[in-house]
Design a protein around this motif. Structure first.
Motif, mmCIF file in Angstrom:
data_model
loop_
_atom_site.group_PDB
_atom_site.id
_atom_site.type_symbol
_atom_site.label_atom_id
_atom_site.label_comp_id
_atom_site.label_asym_id
_atom_site.label_seq_id
_atom_site.Cartn_x
_atom_site.Cartn_y
_atom_site.Cartn_z
ATOM 1 N N ILE A 36 0.845 -1.198 0.000
ATOM 2 C CA ILE A 36 0.000 0.000 0.000
ATOM 3 C C ILE A 36 0.880 1.247 0.000
ATOM 4 C CG2 ILE A 36 -1.837 -1.176 1.266
ATOM 5 C CD1 ILE A 36 -1.003 0.475 3.731
ATOM 6 N N CYS A 38 0.840 5.446 1.387
ATOM 7 C CA CYS A 38 0.185 6.275 2.392
ATOM 8 C C CYS A 38 0.632 7.730 2.318
ATOM 9 C CB CYS A 38 0.506 5.773 3.805
ATOM 10 S SG CYS A 38 0.020 4.079 4.139
ATOM 11 N N CYS A 42 -0.448 9.464 7.809
ATOM 12 C CA CYS A 42 -1.251 8.263 8.042
ATOM 13 C C CYS A 42 -1.213 7.864 9.518
ATOM 14 C CB CYS A 42 -0.727 7.104 7.191
ATOM 15 S SG CYS A 42 -1.754 5.613 7.326
ATOM 16 N N CYS A 69 -3.941 3.528 0.584
ATOM 17 C CA CYS A 69 -4.302 3.145 1.950
ATOM 18 C C CYS A 69 -5.764 3.506 2.221
ATOM 19 C CB CYS A 69 -3.389 3.877 2.931
ATOM 20 S SG CYS A 69 -3.814 3.620 4.679
#
Length: 367
Positions: A36, A38, A42, A69
């Motif tokens: 993922i 981010c 985050c 994300c």
């Protein structure tokens, strides 16, 4: 990856460790162990340094095989890229892509509209965004779709149409490939009123001088009631009949409501809203560069949130940030690039004209 090498990887990781909001939207962190990417802010537990690398755009992260994300939601980050203020061609290309230029056309036709070769355009995108134009367009569609899924009650078919996907099948396949689940699985059901039109919250980078912006829009004849701006949509210009309203929301967000007979018009309308309200401006970069001029330094400190009101239809060859209408400022404004228009705006708000500057300069020479 070229875009990774453009960034100070260690400085990026330090920003992630402290969740420094100043870097939100300036880069994205790719997590090798989870696949993922981010935002720097985050709230999830920060991965180990060896498991992360950083890129300058969401498109670069997605092109490298990472998915957005679901906690920090990269589509809600302020719209800011390393290209802004550095490449006029990329600036114009992104505006066209945001309005849907690659939803129905190809990169060759986009390059032709910009007056450059296709290879040169691809090279510029790699240099400034770390991704190909088609990847940037795909990321724009995906992130807009995610915003619509989270913020509205549109059906999945309507979301696909409004975010620029050519078909519901393509929409479903893209989300299945990126997230391993259908797009409907990303929707968080909650108690929401049934609004008329599509309501979205768009991000910007604070501070923002809303009073000055709304006053400027009123002065040029735009429809403003209280703190709400509105405009009627026209099929010939916007691709659909309808209405759009904009008003400030919580800090760092603006509330937009679009009522359009054809949801395909939504990306272009949102692109124009961002331009009219200068939502992509970076006050920190503008202030840093213009404050080197001793005349502008106190003006910027006094009003750091001034924005340039943009045109709904902008055909200018130069980006709005660098346009200069007052020819008497040309000599001094050479050092203000690429933010000349912001420098001129601060002078105008302070009641200082180019003629005043010339008189001051002449007086100093005479002395």
């Amino acid at each position: 990856m070229d875009t990774a090498r453009q960034l100070d990887q260690e400085a990026c990781y330090r920003a992630v460790l402290t969740r420094d909001v100043r870097f939100d939207g300036r880069f994205f962190g790719c997590v090798k162990t989870t696949g993922i990417y981010c935002r720097p802010v985050c709230p999830a537990r920060t991965p180990k340094r060896e498991n992360m690398f950083f890129v300058v755009s969401a498109a670069a992260a997605e092109e490298a095989g990472f998915r957005a994300c679901l906690r920090c939601r990269p589509e809600t980050a302020p719209d800011m890229g390393a290209w802004r203020g550095t490449s006029n061609t990329v600036n114009r290309a992104l505006a066209l892509i945001e309005a849907g230029a690659l939803d129905d056309g190809d990169v060759e036709s986009l390059a032709g509209r910009l007056g450059v070769g296709e290879r040169h355009l691809r090279r510029l995108f790699r240099q400034h965004l770390g991704a190909a134009p088609v990847s940037v367009a795909q990321t724009r569609r995906v992130l807009l779709a995610k915003a619509l899924i989270h913020q509205t009650d549109l059906s999945m078919a309507q979301v696909a149409l409004a975010s620029g996907f050519g078909s519901v099948r393509r929409f479903n396949e893209t989300f299945q490939a990126l997230y391993g689940r259908p797009p409907s699985a990303l929707r968080r059901r909650g108690e929401r009123e049934a609004p008329s039109g599509v309501r979205l919250s768009l991000p910007y980078r604070p501070p923002y001088d809303w009073e000055a912006m709304l006053a400027a829009l009123v002065a040029r004849g735009d429809a403003v009631e209280g703190r709400r701006w509105s405009r009627r949509l026209e099929r010939a210009v916007d691709g659909a009949e309808g209405f759009v309203t904009v008003e400030p929301a919580e800090a760092g967000r603006v509330s937009v409501c679009v009522e359009a007979e054809d949801l395909k018009a939504l990306p272009g309308v949102l692109a124009r809203v961002r331009r009219v309200f200068d939502l992509s401006a970076d006050p920190e970069a503008i202030g840093r560069d213009l404050s080197t001029d001793p005349l502008l330094r106190p003006l910027l400190a006094a009003r750091p949130g001034l924005r340039l009101p943009g045109e709904w239809i902008d055909q200018g060859a130069e980006p709005p940030s660098d346009r200069l209408d007052d020819g008497t400022l040309a000599a001094r404004a050479g050092s203000w690039r690429p933010w000349r228009a912001y420098g001129a705006l601060h002078l105008a708000m302070a009641g200082i004209t180019g003629a005043d500057l010339m008189e001051t300069t002449d007086a100093k020479r005479a002395a």
